[in-house]
Scaffold this motif. Structure first.
Motif, PDB file in Angstrom:
ATOM      1  N   GLY A 109       0.798  -1.234   0.000  1.00  0.00           N
ATOM      2  CA  GLY A 109       0.000   0.000   0.000  1.00  0.00           C
ATOM      3  C   GLY A 109       0.821   1.270   0.000  1.00  0.00           C
ATOM      4  O   GLY A 109       0.278   2.368  -0.073  1.00  0.00           O
ATOM      5  N   VAL A 110       2.173   1.126   0.067  1.00  0.00           N
ATOM      6  CA  VAL A 110       3.029   2.304   0.140  1.00  0.00           C
ATOM      7  C   VAL A 110       4.269   2.115  -0.724  1.00  0.00           C
ATOM      8  O   VAL A 110       4.594   1.008  -1.154  1.00  0.00           O
ATOM      9  CB  VAL A 110       3.459   2.625   1.592  1.00  0.00           C
ATOM     10  CG1 VAL A 110       2.260   2.942   2.462  1.00  0.00           C
ATOM     11  CG2 VAL A 110       4.273   1.480   2.175  1.00  0.00           C
ATOM     12  N   ALA A 111       4.961   3.233  -0.940  1.00  0.00           N
ATOM     13  CA  ALA A 111       6.273   3.218  -1.594  1.00  0.00           C
ATOM     14  C   ALA A 111       7.218   4.045  -0.748  1.00  0.00           C
ATOM     15  O   ALA A 111       6.796   4.995  -0.078  1.00  0.00           O
ATOM     16  CB  ALA A 111       6.180   3.786  -3.004  1.00  0.00           C
ATOM     17  N   ALA A 112       8.493   3.688  -0.769  1.00  0.00           N
ATOM     18  CA  ALA A 112       9.516   4.447  -0.048  1.00  0.00           C
ATOM     19  C   ALA A 112      10.273   5.318  -1.048  1.00  0.00           C
ATOM     20  O   ALA A 112      10.628   4.858  -2.141  1.00  0.00           O
ATOM     21  CB  ALA A 112      10.476   3.508   0.665  1.00  0.00           C
ATOM     22  N   ILE A 113      10.500   6.568  -0.672  1.00  0.00           N
ATOM     23  CA  ILE A 113      11.206   7.510  -1.544  1.00  0.00           C
ATOM     24  C   ILE A 113      12.352   8.125  -0.764  1.00  0.00           C
ATOM     25  O   ILE A 113      12.161   8.626   0.352  1.00  0.00           O
ATOM     26  CB  ILE A 113      10.252   8.622  -2.041  1.00  0.00           C
ATOM     27  CG1 ILE A 113       9.090   8.004  -2.814  1.00  0.00           C
ATOM     28  CG2 ILE A 113      11.009   9.640  -2.896  1.00  0.00           C
ATOM     29  CD1 ILE A 113       8.020   9.003  -3.222  1.00  0.00           C
ATOM     30  N   LYS A 114      13.537   8.090  -1.346  1.00  0.00           N
ATOM     31  CA  LYS A 114      14.682   8.742  -0.718  1.00  0.00           C
ATOM     32  C   LYS A 114      14.739  10.168  -1.243  1.00  0.00           C
ATOM     33  O   LYS A 114      15.160  10.406  -2.383  1.00  0.00           O
ATOM     34  CB  LYS A 114      15.968   7.981  -1.017  1.00  0.00           C
ATOM     35  CG  LYS A 114      15.997   6.617  -0.354  1.00  0.00           C
ATOM     36  CD  LYS A 114      17.373   6.000  -0.398  1.00  0.00           C
ATOM     37  CE  LYS A 114      17.360   4.638   0.288  1.00  0.00           C
ATOM     38  NZ  LYS A 114      16.996   4.705   1.714  1.00  0.00           N
ATOM     39  N   GLY A 115      14.295  11.100  -0.424  1.00  0.00           N
ATOM     40  CA  GLY A 115      14.247  12.489  -0.854  1.00  0.00           C
ATOM     41  C   GLY A 115      14.471  13.434   0.305  1.00  0.00           C
ATOM     42  O   GLY A 115      14.300  13.056   1.467  1.00  0.00           O
TER      43      GLY A 115
END
Length: 402
Positions: A109-115
């Motif tokens: 249900g989610v995504a991880a973003i390196k920002g």
């Protein structure tokens, strides 16, 4: 990346830029500047409630106020997000964004973003302006996929401007969070005082001001005041702006930022009052809904006379008692418990009159009421500040990005 000429930027986009930030923003795709990891749910048989296992983030339910709040754990590692990563909801509600202060396992249900902070605030803005809606409109179940996230078109300034914009908006988030927490603390304090500073069946309150003693008097609500109902307002007479207020339930929709009625949606003139033989309420009363779902909202207001009520409302005028004290007695009573259940829930004055309450001396009534009023005014102040901060943050999100 595609270079955007400075001359093509709108005046609105430019006028709020920080001093020294004079470079054009570059158009690119989110996946070109940030590593994105789509979640994969572990087998449900590996879910636990053991905080020693791996924190599992499945969706928006695992985030609160923009931060991951551990709720479920797992012994199985599928896809992970590192401490400090951004967590984007990819299923309904699509586009919600938060941060994680932990190393976590991420579900589908989610995504991880390196920002950085700028990317975080940019993703907030994309949610606000409905960027992701175009991908989920018409779907049975709202969702976005890896391709759509990676290909999301964004505009980036130079790194030093990203840092400045991110810092300002992060400060705003911090201020909003602090005010929200302070408001919650005050509301919890008020709830505790409503329980502790009013007498129970023993006739004594658990917490009391110094200098007061003795048992509180037990009586019926009908012995300390009078109830009065309203009446129907003819449709062809609505909309006047002169005369005295004619209150309706909808006039109490501002549920969290006032103790006293400020305005009415309708007013009546002296000629209307005379023609309909209405008798205005002349003194200060406590008013509330008596019919319909609004009964369960438990909204009460103090209203200064003269005024009139429609037939879905009721007024209570205390006699020989402090109106502010009785106002908080009403808040504590939860009178919706006394509603008659039918096609529409309704309150009956004859039943309300028989509710048992406890009354101290007039001086103690005033002391208790003054404290509660002061606390409510402080809560209202924080609510007002929160509203201003959120409007300012919304304006900054609108004007500080291209």
């Amino acid at each position: 990346m595609k270079q955007i000429p400075w001359s093509s930027l709108s005046a609105r986009s430019c006028r709020n830029r920080r001093k020294g930030c004079n470079f054009a923003w570059e158009q690119c795709k989110l996946g070109d500047v940030a590593k994105i990891t789509m979640g994969q749910s572990p087998n449900s048989k590996n879910y636990t409630d053991n905080p020693k296992d791996h924190i599992l983030v499945q969706g928006n339910a695992d985030m609160k106020d923009g931060q991951v709040h551990p709720r479920i754990w797992t012994t199985e590692i599928t896809k992970i997000a590192d401490k400090g990563d951004l967590i984007l909801s990819v299923r309904a509600p699509v586009g919600d964004i938060g941060k994680t202060s932990y190393d976590v396992v991420i579900g589908r249900g989610v995504a991880a973003i390196k920002g950085n902070e700028f990317i975080f605030q940019l993703l907030k803005r994309m949610k606000t302006v409905g960027y992701w809606t175009k991908y989920s409109t018409g779907s049975t179940f709202e969702s976005i996929n890896s391709l759509e996230i990676n290909n999301a078109v964004i505009n980036l300034p130079k790194e030093h401007e990203q840092n400045k914009v991110g810092k300002i908006l992060s400060y705003m988030d911090h201020a909003i969070t602090l005010h929200e927490e302070k408001k919650r603390q005050l509301e919890r304090l008020k709830s505790a005082l409503l329980k502790k500073m009013f007498a129970d069946k023993s006739g004594y309150p658990a917490v009391r001001f110094e200098g007061f003693g003795g048992k509180w008097d037990q009586c019926k609500l009908g012995n300390v005041g009078t109830f009065r109902g309203g009446f129907g307002f003819p449709e062809n007479e609505q909309g006047n702006i002169d005369g005295i207020a004619f209150y309706k339930v909808s006039d109490m929709n501002d549920s969290c930022n006032t103790l006293t009625m400020r305005k009415a949606s309708n007013y009546v003139t002296s000629s209307q009052i005379s023609k309909n033989k209405w008798k205005p309420i002349l003194n200060q009363n406590i008013i509330f809904a008596k019919v319909g779902a609004a009964v369960y909202l438990e909204r009460k207001r103090k209203a200064m006379g003269p005024f009139l009520l429609d037939n879905n409302m009721m007024a209570f005028q205390p006699k020989d008692a402090d109106i502010d004290y009785i106002y908080y007695v009403f808040q504590r009573l939860r009178i919706s418990k006394h509603a008659q259940v039918g096609t529409l829930p309704s309150l009956n004055a004859s039943e309300l009159r028989n509710i048992t309450i406890y009354i101290p001396s007039l001086n103690e009534q005033k002391a208790v009421a003054d404290l509660m009023v002061s606390l409510d005014h402080t809560i209202i102040l924080y609510d007002f500040k929160l509203e201003l901060l959120k409007k300012l943050k919304s304006s900054l999100l609108q004007h500080m990005f291209i």
